[in-house]
Design a protein around this motif. Sequence first.
Motif, mmCIF file in Angstrom:
data_model
loop_
_atom_site.group_PDB
_atom_site.id
_atom_site.type_symbol
_atom_site.label_atom_id
_atom_site.label_comp_id
_atom_site.label_asym_id
_atom_site.label_seq_id
_atom_site.Cartn_x
_atom_site.Cartn_y
_atom_site.Cartn_z
ATOM 1 N N ALA A 193 -12.272 9.559 22.380
ATOM 2 C CA ALA A 193 -11.525 10.366 23.162
ATOM 3 C C ALA A 193 -10.407 9.890 24.003
ATOM 4 N N ARG A 194 -9.631 9.062 23.467
ATOM 5 C CA ARG A 194 -8.628 8.658 24.195
ATOM 6 C C ARG A 194 -7.095 9.061 23.999
ATOM 7 N N TYR A 195 -6.949 9.694 22.739
ATOM 8 C CA TYR A 195 -5.712 9.885 22.631
ATOM 9 C C TYR A 195 -5.694 11.302 22.274
ATOM 10 N N ASP A 196 -4.397 11.900 22.606
ATOM 11 C CA ASP A 196 -4.006 13.392 22.270
ATOM 12 C C ASP A 196 -3.376 13.276 20.771
ATOM 13 N N GLY A 197 -2.724 12.094 20.205
ATOM 14 C CA GLY A 197 -1.898 12.121 19.305
ATOM 15 C C GLY A 197 -1.980 10.598 18.863
ATOM 16 N N ILE A 198 -2.376 10.307 17.454
ATOM 17 C CA ILE A 198 -2.404 9.172 16.690
ATOM 18 C C ILE A 198 -1.435 9.095 15.518
ATOM 19 N N LEU A 199 -0.212 8.423 15.476
ATOM 20 C CA LEU A 199 0.691 8.546 14.543
ATOM 21 C C LEU A 199 0.981 7.241 13.828
ATOM 22 N N LEU A 200 0.715 7.358 12.365
ATOM 23 C CA LEU A 200 0.460 6.091 11.642
ATOM 24 C C LEU A 200 1.518 6.107 10.691
ATOM 25 N N ASP A 201 2.513 5.017 10.849
ATOM 26 C CA ASP A 201 3.641 4.827 9.765
ATOM 27 C C ASP A 201 3.618 3.230 9.621
ATOM 28 N N VAL A 202 2.293 2.645 9.123
ATOM 29 C CA VAL A 202 2.206 1.366 8.843
ATOM 30 C C VAL A 202 2.351 0.747 7.476
ATOM 31 N N ASP A 203 2.451 1.551 6.506
ATOM 32 C CA ASP A 203 2.525 1.364 5.081
ATOM 33 C C ASP A 203 3.351 2.644 4.548
ATOM 34 N N ASN A 204 3.504 2.287 3.237
ATOM 35 C CA ASN A 204 4.303 3.545 2.475
ATOM 36 C C ASN A 204 3.583 4.673 2.146
ATOM 37 N N GLY A 232 0.989 3.759 15.681
ATOM 38 C CA GLY A 232 0.850 2.530 14.846
ATOM 39 C C GLY A 232 2.100 2.214 13.829
ATOM 40 N N GLY A 233 2.505 1.204 14.269
ATOM 41 C CA GLY A 233 3.592 0.550 13.458
ATOM 42 C C GLY A 233 5.058 0.788 14.529
ATOM 43 N N LEU A 234 5.648 -0.497 14.781
ATOM 44 C CA LEU A 234 7.006 -0.093 15.771
ATOM 45 C C LEU A 234 8.142 0.213 14.629
ATOM 46 N N GLY A 235 7.966 -0.319 13.667
ATOM 47 C CA GLY A 235 9.310 -0.211 12.741
ATOM 48 C C GLY A 235 10.558 -0.607 13.371
ATOM 49 N N MET A 236 11.364 0.372 13.169
ATOM 50 C CA MET A 236 12.887 0.307 13.926
ATOM 51 C C MET A 236 12.965 1.380 15.085
ATOM 52 N N GLY A 237 11.851 1.751 15.801
ATOM 53 C CA GLY A 237 11.531 2.575 16.830
ATOM 54 C C GLY A 237 12.106 4.166 16.671
#
Length: 225
Positions: free
Chosen positions: A135-146, A68-73
């Motif tokens: 039950a779709r993902y093995d990992g959810i990574l969130l970097d959408v805020d501070n 979650g959040g593309l940022g600068m990749g």
Amino acid sequence: MLPWTVLDTAALPDGSGTLRLKQRGSEFSIMLGSNELMNSRLSGSEEALARLVCERLAPRPRPSLLIGGLGMGFTLRAALAALPGEATVEVAELIPAVAAWAKGPMAPVFAGCLDDPRVTLTVDDVMAVIAAGTARYDGILLDVDNGPEGLTVAANDRLYGATGLGIAKASLRPGGVLAVWSSGPDHGFTRRLRAAGFATEEVTVRASRTGRGARHVIWLATRPA
């Protein structure tokens, strides 16, 4: 010292502010008001977000990740470096201009990672993407805020409350990991993760690859197997 040049701006979807993409030489910065959300020189903690999750998912032959959040990749590139060829990575980015910057002025920073066949870029609200499957993902990574509050978009607060955490837990496969990046600690969020039934660990990492810079926090919340 070279001056900063504003390359582009993008209004937040809820109208609460404007992102500014700035460049100084080979350095890029994305600002929201006086807050620098990301800088191309500081990638250590965003890379750690991916590395820590991928280490925990290493036994899985075909892991499926949502970022979650593309940022600068930075998180995406670190994940691709650690994942096997059979993995899949979906990136959910809310703001169309950020996705356009990745293929435009910031293309050198992204270094072609969006062209990796394992990657799908979805321009949508990450909460909607999380809620779309069980039950779709093995990992959810969130970097959408501070951190675990809606600084960038106020509606992101729903990601970090009891309802949002319950939806994220349901979207993970047994033993899957929800990882959340933050600029600092938040003991209330740790309590909410545990109340939602996650086995929770906090890891402190540095902003820079060199081990210097500000200390950031990554929560690693594992859904019971």
